[in-house]
Each structure stands twice: as C-alpha cells, then as structure tokens.
Design an enzyme around this catalytic site. Structure first.
Site, PDB file in Angstrom:
ATOM      1  N   GLY A 197       0.860  -1.187   0.000  1.00  0.00           N
ATOM      2  CA  GLY A 197       0.000   0.000   0.000  1.00  0.00           C
ATOM      3  C   GLY A 197       0.893   1.231   0.000  1.00  0.00           C
ATOM      4  O   GLY A 197       0.603   2.228   0.664  1.00  0.00           O
ATOM      5  N   ASP A 220       0.869  -1.740  -4.749  1.00  0.00           N
ATOM      6  CA  ASP A 220      -0.379  -0.994  -4.516  1.00  0.00           C
ATOM      7  C   ASP A 220      -1.365  -1.352  -5.626  1.00  0.00           C
ATOM      8  O   ASP A 220      -1.033  -2.085  -6.562  1.00  0.00           O
ATOM      9  CB  ASP A 220      -0.137   0.527  -4.442  1.00  0.00           C
ATOM     10  CG  ASP A 220      -1.170   1.239  -3.560  1.00  0.00           C
ATOM     11  OD1 ASP A 220      -2.385   1.125  -3.855  1.00  0.00           O
ATOM     12  OD2 ASP A 220      -0.786   1.900  -2.590  1.00  0.00           O
ATOM     13  N   MET A 241      -3.038  -6.721  -1.999  1.00  0.00           N
ATOM     14  CA  MET A 241      -2.287  -7.275  -0.852  1.00  0.00           C
ATOM     15  C   MET A 241      -2.998  -8.439  -0.182  1.00  0.00           C
ATOM     16  O   MET A 241      -2.374  -9.198   0.552  1.00  0.00           O
ATOM     17  CB  MET A 241      -2.016  -6.172   0.176  1.00  0.00           C
ATOM     18  CG  MET A 241      -3.253  -5.582   0.797  1.00  0.00           C
ATOM     19  SD  MET A 241      -2.826  -4.121   1.743  1.00  0.00           S
ATOM     20  CE  MET A 241      -4.445  -3.415   2.050  1.00  0.00           C
ATOM     21  N   HIS A 258      -4.472   0.833   9.563  1.00  0.00           N
ATOM     22  CA  HIS A 258      -5.548   1.615  10.204  1.00  0.00           C
ATOM     23  C   HIS A 258      -6.770   1.766   9.288  1.00  0.00           C
ATOM     24  O   HIS A 258      -7.830   2.168   9.743  1.00  0.00           O
ATOM     25  CB  HIS A 258      -5.038   2.969  10.728  1.00  0.00           C
ATOM     26  CG  HIS A 258      -4.858   4.044   9.705  1.00  0.00           C
ATOM     27  ND1 HIS A 258      -4.848   5.387  10.017  1.00  0.00           N
ATOM     28  CD2 HIS A 258      -4.674   3.981   8.356  1.00  0.00           C
ATOM     29  CE1 HIS A 258      -4.661   6.088   8.918  1.00  0.00           C
ATOM     30  NE2 HIS A 258      -4.549   5.270   7.899  1.00  0.00           N
TER      31      HIS A 258
HETATM   32  N1  SAH Z   1       1.597   3.913   2.570  1.00  0.00           N
HETATM   33  C1  SAH Z   1       1.194   5.127   1.917  1.00  0.00           C
HETATM   34  C2  SAH Z   1      -0.306   5.174   1.544  1.00  0.00           C
HETATM   35  C3  SAH Z   1      -1.264   4.816   2.652  1.00  0.00           C
HETATM   36  S1  SAH Z   1      -2.955   4.910   2.161  1.00  0.00           S
HETATM   37  C4  SAH Z   1       1.577   6.312   2.777  1.00  0.00           C
HETATM   38  O1  SAH Z   1       1.882   6.146   3.957  1.00  0.00           O
HETATM   39  O2  SAH Z   1       1.601   7.418   2.285  1.00  0.00           O
HETATM   40  C5  SAH Z   1      -3.364   3.214   1.936  1.00  0.00           C
HETATM   41  C6  SAH Z   1      -2.883   2.647   0.633  1.00  0.00           C
HETATM   42  O3  SAH Z   1      -3.363   1.298   0.552  1.00  0.00           O
HETATM   43  C7  SAH Z   1      -3.437   3.351  -0.589  1.00  0.00           C
HETATM   44  O4  SAH Z   1      -2.377   3.726  -1.434  1.00  0.00           O
HETATM   45  C8  SAH Z   1      -4.343   2.309  -1.249  1.00  0.00           C
HETATM   46  O5  SAH Z   1      -4.405   2.406  -2.643  1.00  0.00           O
HETATM   47  C9  SAH Z   1      -3.694   1.026  -0.795  1.00  0.00           C
HETATM   48  N2  SAH Z   1      -4.573  -0.158  -0.875  1.00  0.00           N
HETATM   49  C10 SAH Z   1      -5.885  -0.227  -0.523  1.00  0.00           C
HETATM   50  N3  SAH Z   1      -6.346  -1.471  -0.744  1.00  0.00           N
HETATM   51  C11 SAH Z   1      -5.294  -2.202  -1.234  1.00  0.00           C
HETATM   52  C12 SAH Z   1      -5.146  -3.557  -1.638  1.00  0.00           C
HETATM   53  N4  SAH Z   1      -6.165  -4.399  -1.577  1.00  0.00           N
HETATM   54  N5  SAH Z   1      -3.935  -3.958  -2.078  1.00  0.00           N
HETATM   55  C13 SAH Z   1      -2.881  -3.101  -2.153  1.00  0.00           C
HETATM   56  N6  SAH Z   1      -2.965  -1.796  -1.755  1.00  0.00           N
HETATM   57  C14 SAH Z   1      -4.160  -1.356  -1.303  1.00  0.00           C
END
Ligand code: SAH
Length: 351
Positions: A197, A220, A241, A258
């Site tokens: 993510g 992501d 993920m 979170h």
């Molecule tokens: N880690 C980054 C973004 C956090 S927001 C930071 O700290 O800036 C959460 C992230 O999880 C988003 O980019 C979203 O696209 C990703 N996400 C949500 N569902 C997901 C999934 N099923 N598989 C992979 N990534 C996912």
C-alpha cells in the site's frame, strides 16, 4: 461572577465552540485558496493589511473583509497580529510556528491531506457517520453514502485518485524523515523491502536515497501504481495485498492497517508473514498509536483520525494493547514499539 454561573457559561461556550468547529476548516480553506499564508510567510517580516491585500494572487478589493478573516486566522493561532485596533498605525500580520505547515509547497505541509478532507465526496460522508453504528461492521460512512468504498470510487474518478495519492505522499514526506531520524536502525541490514500500500512511492524514494543498497518495491492497487512518477530506485508492482505480497527481507505497512478492521488486518499480516523469512524477516508497521505520548495536541489529531477512519475507510486507530493483540493474532510474537517525532509510531514485529 458566581462559580455556578461561570461553570454554566463555560459549558455553554464549549458546546457553542464544538457546534462551530467546521468554520475553522472553511476559514483555513479560504486562506489556503487565496494564498494568504504564502504572502505573509514570504514577506519575511510583518506585512500590513493593505500590503497583504495588494500582494494576494487575486488582489483584495475589500480590506474590511480581509481584516475580519485575518482576525479569525490570528485567533486560530495561524498568524500573529501587531497594532490591532490602533488609530495611528495599520495592523500587520506575521507567521507563527504553525504557518509553514499551511504553505502549499512546504515539505511538511498539511495542505495535500487537507484537500482530501475537504473534497466534496469526503465531506458528504460525514453526514452519515451515525449510520456506522448499525449494520455491517467495517463499512465506512463513505461507502454507505456513495455505494462503494473509497478505493473503488477513486479507481473510477481520476480527480479523487490524484487528490488521495497526493495527500498520502504529503503525509509520507513528513513521517519518513522522522522515521529515519528517530529510528533509522529499523532499515539497517536489509537488502530488500516491500512497501505494501506504498501509494505512488514517496516513502520508498526517501528510504532508497538514505539506504541505497536496499532493493525497494511498492505494491499498490493498479489505479494508484499507474499514476506513480517514474523513479529508477523503486520498482512498482500492481496488485492486491489480500492475494499476493512479493518476498523480501522486510515488508512495511505505513498508514495501511488503520484502514482495515481486525479480521482484514490479520489476513494482510498473515500474507506478510508468508512473504518474509521465518527467522530473520520482519514487518515494519508505521501507524498511529492512541495514547502513545502525553502531547495533547497530537492526541486530538490521533482521535480525530479515528473518526476519519469511521467516515472514510471503515478502519480504526488502535492503542498499544490493541496493536500487540492484533500482531500476536497474526503470529507475530515479538513486537517493539518506537515513538518518533510524528503522528505515527514505528512497530517492528517478528514472527
Ligand atoms: N503507505 C502510503 C499510503 C497509505 S494509504 C503512505 O503512507 O503514504 C493506503 C494505501 O493502501 C493506498 O495507497 C491504497 O491504494 C492502498 N490499498 C488499498 N487497498 C489495497 C489492496 N487491496 N492492495 C494493495 N494496496 C491497497
């Protein structure tokens, strides 16, 4: 004033102030959009009302309105004022310790995250917050209002996708330096790291600069990875993920868990466990811990973020006990918590 009457007045003021809380956000929005922070901060010394009005990108033609907006922004502690109410000298405005954080292009600016909060679809979701107390656990107010999750909606609406990814990148620019400063050891000895993510790769770009020997990979969703700026130090993998996590010495989950309820977090963490070495591997969770320190101002932000999770993603913020239980439920028996100079803390977990 009698104590009883004073108590009553204070209680009334508390209720009034909370009922008017949204006004602070909208006055801040007005300041950011009209370029007030850039002009005042850029001036380097206090600037008079008329100079400020003339220097705005769209010059102000009604100084009385600007004066009233400035009075509120000063009250919000975003600026200082001199000569207020003086008959001889014009009032002038300067910066406070908070001003630089509301500049659009400052590294640690809160503006990208603020733009996400103020997006009309995100604002609309707050109207259904109470409905989260009924029905399916983990369904956010956003999903109840718009019929699909924030991620699904963003995948079809490039404007919100861009605002969301920029907001996360903005958060990362502030937390990663704090992490490297406060607990850089966490990356010591790693040869590969996957950021689950990891958004458009902002976290890993900084980490790859500081630790050039680490092979850095972002995983992501496809609609996020597609918009990432190209960066030779970081490899991007589009995927989910819940079904696949590339193997590495360590996996990082920054501001990811979170967004999810406990059951989903355990699923994600078990996948992470499969992706790392059972003896030497580790998971690096960077997330908010409620009650981690006694900084009241930050604690308010942490509790408000928990409300944002209810409204936007269906996830939650956790206290230390909840984090330890969650990690142990996913098979991580060693867990080290390190607070850093940020909203989030670093949780290093090993099987
Ligand atoms: N880690 C980054 C973004 C956090 S927001 C930071 O700290 O800036 C959460 C992230 O999880 C988003 O980019 C979203 O696209 C990703 N996400 C949500 N569902 C997901 C999934 N099923 N598989 C992979 N990534 C996912």
């Amino acid at each position: 004033m009698e104590n009883v009457k004073r108590d009553e007045l204070v209680g009334q003021a508390i209720a009034w102030n909370h009922s008017l809380g949204a006004i602070d956000s909208f006055v801040l929005k007005c300041a950011v959009e009209t370029g007030i922070p850039e002009v005042i901060h850029g001036h380097g010394r206090p600037i008079t009302l008329s100079q400020l009005g003339a220097s705005l990108p769209t010059p102000c033609t009604n100084l009385d309105v600007l004066r009233r907006i400035m009075r509120y922004l000063v009250h919000m502690q975003l600026f200082t004022v001199q000569n207020e109410g003086s008959d001889e000298r014009e009032e002038s405005y300067g910066s406070t310790s908070a001003t630089k954080f509301i500049l659009i292009n400052e590294e640690k600016s809160i503006v990208p995250l603020f733009k996400l909060q103020m997006h009309e679809k995100c604002l609309a979701a707050w109207h259904t917050l109470g409905s989260c107390m009924q029905g399916k656990a983990g369904m956010s107010a956003f999903e109840r209002m718009h019929g699909e999750s924030l991620w699904a909606y963003a995948s079809k609406h490039p404007d919100l996708n861009g605002i969301f990814n920029n907001a996360m990148a903005g958060g990362a620019r502030s937390v990663v330096p704090a992490m490297i400063d406060g607990y850089g050891e966490v990356f010591q000895g790693l040869t590969s790291l996957v950021d689950i993510g990891g958004g458009i790769g902002t976290n890993l770009q900084s980490i790859a600069k500081a630790f050039p020997h680490i092979k850095c990979t972002v995983l992501d969703l496809p609609h996020v990875v597609e918009t990432a700026p190209s960066c030779p130090e970081v490899e991007f993998v589009a995927g989910n993920m819940f079904s696949f996590i590339p193997k590495a010495d360590a996996v990082m989950l920054m501001w990811v868990l979170h967004n999810w309820g406990d059951e989903d977090c355990v699923k994600i963490l078990k996948r992470c466990k499969d992706a790392i070495d059972a003896k030497s591997g580790k998971v690096i969770v960077v997330d908010i811990i409620i009650g981690v320190d006694d900084l009241q101002e930050l604690e308010h932000v942490r509790l408000a973020t928990d409300m944002i999770m209810l409204a936007k993603t269906g996830g939650k913020e956790r206290n230390e006990k909840e984090w330890r239980r969650l990690l142990s439920d996913a098979g991580f028996n060693q867990c080290k918590i390190t607070p850093i100079k940020a909203l989030q803390s670093v949780i290093e977990a090993r099987p």
